[in-house]
Design a protein around this motif. Structure first.
Motif, PDB file in Angstrom:
ATOM      1  N   VAL A  70       0.862  -1.181   0.000  1.00 10.81           N
ATOM      2  CA  VAL A  70       0.000   0.000   0.000  1.00 10.81           C
ATOM      3  C   VAL A  70       0.900   1.232   0.000  1.00 10.81           C
ATOM      4  N   THR A 113      -3.372   5.761   1.122  1.00  8.74           N
ATOM      5  CA  THR A 113      -4.777   5.474   1.418  1.00  8.74           C
ATOM      6  C   THR A 113      -5.530   6.780   1.542  1.00  8.74           C
ATOM      7  N   LEU A 148      -7.283   2.627  -1.922  1.00  5.23           N
ATOM      8  CA  LEU A 148      -5.936   2.149  -1.633  1.00  5.23           C
ATOM      9  C   LEU A 148      -5.119   2.208  -2.917  1.00  5.23           C
TER      10      LEU A 148
END
Length: 103
Positions: free
Chosen positions: A17, A20, A29
């Motif tokens: 990731v 976000t 994401l």
């Protein structure tokens, strides 16, 4: 303190990731692949030569009452195997993201 979304979504090795965001009921994401090589889907040889990349948007199942949108940065690699007819290929993110069948 931020949430480790990589652990929550059980991302495979080589996928992380990067960012976000939450807008209303949408959790977004941004994911990036971190593997140093990708396998040519035709000849099966590993390549390190990244040629370009593109963004792919994927809708996922809801999580904690929010719609989930995945934004993937997918890289294109060059196959250096001389007898392979595939010159350029996109990295595969399976089994996390399955390839769409042709229409």
């Amino acid at each position: 303190m931020g949430i480790d979304f990589s652990a929550l979504f059980a991302l495979p090795d080589g996928l992380e990731v990067a960012e976000t965001s939450v807008t209303g009921l949408v959790l977004t994401l941004s994911l990036v692949a971190t593997a140093t090589t990708a396998m040519c889907p035709l000849c099966g040889q590993a390549s390190q030569h990244i040629r370009s990349s593109y963004t792919r948007h994927v809708a996922d199942v809801p999580y904690a009452g929010r719609q989930v949108q995945l934004i993937l940065r997918v890289r294109k690699f060059r196959c250096d195997t001389t007898d392979c007819p595939r010159r350029i290929f996109a990295e595969r993110l399976t089994p996390f993201i399955e390839r769409m069948p042709p229409v």
